[in-house]
Design a protein around this motif. Structure first.
Motif, PDB file in Angstrom:
ATOM      1  N   TYR A  91       0.791  -1.233   0.000  1.00  0.00           N
ATOM      2  CA  TYR A  91       0.000   0.000   0.000  1.00  0.00           C
ATOM      3  C   TYR A  91       0.825   1.285   0.000  1.00  0.00           C
ATOM      4  N   VAL A  92       2.150   1.212   0.130  1.00  0.00           N
ATOM      5  CA  VAL A  92       2.937   2.436   0.191  1.00  0.00           C
ATOM      6  C   VAL A  92       3.198   2.933  -1.222  1.00  0.00           C
ATOM      7  N   PHE A  93       3.055   4.226  -1.401  1.00  0.00           N
ATOM      8  CA  PHE A  93       3.213   4.882  -2.704  1.00  0.00           C
ATOM      9  C   PHE A  93       4.690   4.970  -3.070  1.00  0.00           C
TER      10      PHE A  93
ATOM     11  N   LEU B  87       4.198   2.462   8.357  1.00  0.00           N
ATOM     12  CA  LEU B  87       4.080   3.153   7.069  1.00  0.00           C
ATOM     13  C   LEU B  87       3.005   2.501   6.206  1.00  0.00           C
ATOM     14  N   SER B  88       3.017   1.140   6.170  1.00  0.00           N
ATOM     15  CA  SER B  88       2.008   0.420   5.389  1.00  0.00           C
ATOM     16  C   SER B  88       0.606   0.716   5.909  1.00  0.00           C
ATOM     17  N   PHE B  89       0.464   0.688   7.234  1.00  0.00           N
ATOM     18  CA  PHE B  89      -0.847   0.943   7.824  1.00  0.00           C
ATOM     19  C   PHE B  89      -1.315   2.354   7.507  1.00  0.00           C
ATOM     20  N   PHE B  90      -0.386   3.324   7.568  1.00  0.00           N
ATOM     21  CA  PHE B  90      -0.753   4.723   7.289  1.00  0.00           C
ATOM     22  C   PHE B  90      -1.284   4.858   5.864  1.00  0.00           C
ATOM     23  N   ASN B  95      -5.577   5.322   1.738  1.00  0.00           N
ATOM     24  CA  ASN B  95      -6.163   4.906   0.471  1.00  0.00           C
ATOM     25  C   ASN B  95      -7.394   4.040   0.646  1.00  0.00           C
ATOM     26  N   MET B  96      -7.925   3.967   1.877  1.00  0.00           N
ATOM     27  CA  MET B  96      -9.027   3.059   2.189  1.00  0.00           C
ATOM     28  C   MET B  96     -10.247   3.307   1.286  1.00  0.00           C
ATOM     29  N   SER B  97     -10.513   4.557   0.947  1.00  0.00           N
ATOM     30  CA  SER B  97     -11.702   4.843   0.140  1.00  0.00           C
ATOM     31  C   SER B  97     -11.602   4.183  -1.235  1.00  0.00           C
ATOM     32  N   ASP B  98     -10.374   4.025  -1.754  1.00  0.00           N
ATOM     33  CA  ASP B  98     -10.193   3.341  -3.046  1.00  0.00           C
ATOM     34  C   ASP B  98     -10.095   1.829  -2.866  1.00  0.00           C
TER      35      ASP B  98
END
Lengths: 228, 109
Positions: A91-93, B87-90, B95-98
């Motif tokens: 999930y990290v950009f 960092l992953s959790f953040f 991006n939860m809405s997507d």
């Protein structure tokens, strides 16, 4: 994400500006400042690594190393490596998978060197457009080729980093789509190997970027330019 | 500006010794883990409403984490893993809405 490139989108549905770009500011927090005099294990190991890299970078500067000349390449290397490695986390950009980002790293570094060497020693710069040992009949063509190769340097620096990261991420996304069916085991095993390759690519691309920067800087530097 | 980068007003080197950014030098209060449910509204009303103080509290929390996990001599890989998970959790939350829409999609990338 609705398409293959959705993983690269900095925009999130609930806002109109790219909140995912906030990862750029977090890369400054990866190596926190120390409390104790001796430092902490993570920063000690990275300092040792940078010391070894500093010796190698120093040899590339061909004897014109000035105090502080390795600060920019070392910090650019760490920044790119941590940005790349962060992009491998779920999930990290990945900020370095965008040409706008890599070009904004490459262009100022290259432009600064060009402007400085053109200002300080314009005749030397013009003279080196024809490489030593080249036949004079080929002079005009060599000048054009050298100018083109000089002008294309920031683009190659930026596109090399951007293309490597983007290609790796796309491969991972494509392979992950094979998992969940009959080909799950095969897809997973190839994914594990690809992930190891991606780890190596992340570190190597940062190293290549900063090494090439040092090389371009050493090419534009002579004794005249040593700042007093 | 706003006191950022300055030592807290309550800190006195003669009383508190060397400065520790993880310590709150203001008046002591009950820790949140020991507050009873009925005392919670009163405890919350005593908290500072100034956003600068919230940032300072976050900073103290960060330094407490660093003291516990980052600075010890044999900290190992633990702080790195915690930073990675954090960092992953953040970004998962950001991006939860997507991400929530993936379940409804016929084809997944």
């Amino acid at each position: 994400m609705g398409n293959l490139f959705g993983v690269f989108s900095p925009y999130v549905g609930w806002t109109s500006f790219g909140v995912n770009w906030s990862v750029v500011f977090m890369m400054g927090g990866v190596l926190p400042s120390s409390f104790w005099l001796g430092g902490y294990p993570l920063i000690i190991s990275i300092s040792e690594l940078l010391r070894g890299l500093g010796r190698e970078f120093g040899s590339l500067l061909s004897g014109f190393q000035q105090p502080g000349s390795l600060l920019i390449p070392s910090s650019v290397l760490l920044f790119i490596v941590f940005s790349n490695l962060g992009g491998l986390l779920p999930y990290v950009f990945t900020s370095t998978a965008h040409l706008s980002f890599t070009l904004s790293l490459a262009l100022p570094l290259w432009l600064g060197q060009i402007l400085l060497s053109s200002y300080k020693q314009p005749l030397w710069v013009l003279g080196h457009l024809v490489p030593e040992g080249a036949p004079m009949s080929l002079g005009p063509f060599m000048v054009l080729i050298e100018i083109t190769s000089n002008l294309i340097r920031p683009l190659t620096l930026a596109v090399r980093l951007f293309a490597n990261l983007t290609a790796g991420h796309i491969l991972v996304v494509l392979l992950s789509s094979t998992c969940g069916g009959l080909t799950t085991f095969l897809g997973l095993s190839i994914l594990v190997l690809l992930f190891v390759l991606e780890l190596a690519v992340c570190i190597i691309q940062g190293y290549v970027f900063s090494t090439l920067n040092i090389l371009y800087f050493s090419e534009s530097e002579t004794k005249v330019m040593v700042l007093k | 500006m706003f006191g950022f980068g300055e030592l807290p007003k309550e800190y006195n080197v003669k009383i508190h010794g060397p400065y520790d950014p993880a310590v709150y030098y203001g008046p002591k209060d009950t820790p949140l883990s020991e507050v009873k449910l009925g005392q919670l509204p009163a405890w919350l009303s005593r908290r500072s409403k100034n956003p600068v103080d919230w940032v300072r509290a976050g900073s103290r929390g960060y330094w407490r984490w660093s003291h516990k996990y980052l600075f010890p001599k044999h900290s190992g890989i633990v702080p790195v893993v915690q930073m990675a998970v954090g960092l992953s959790f953040f970004f998962w939350a950001l991006n939860m809405s997507d991400i929530r829409k993936h379940k409804l999609q016929k084809y997944h990338w």
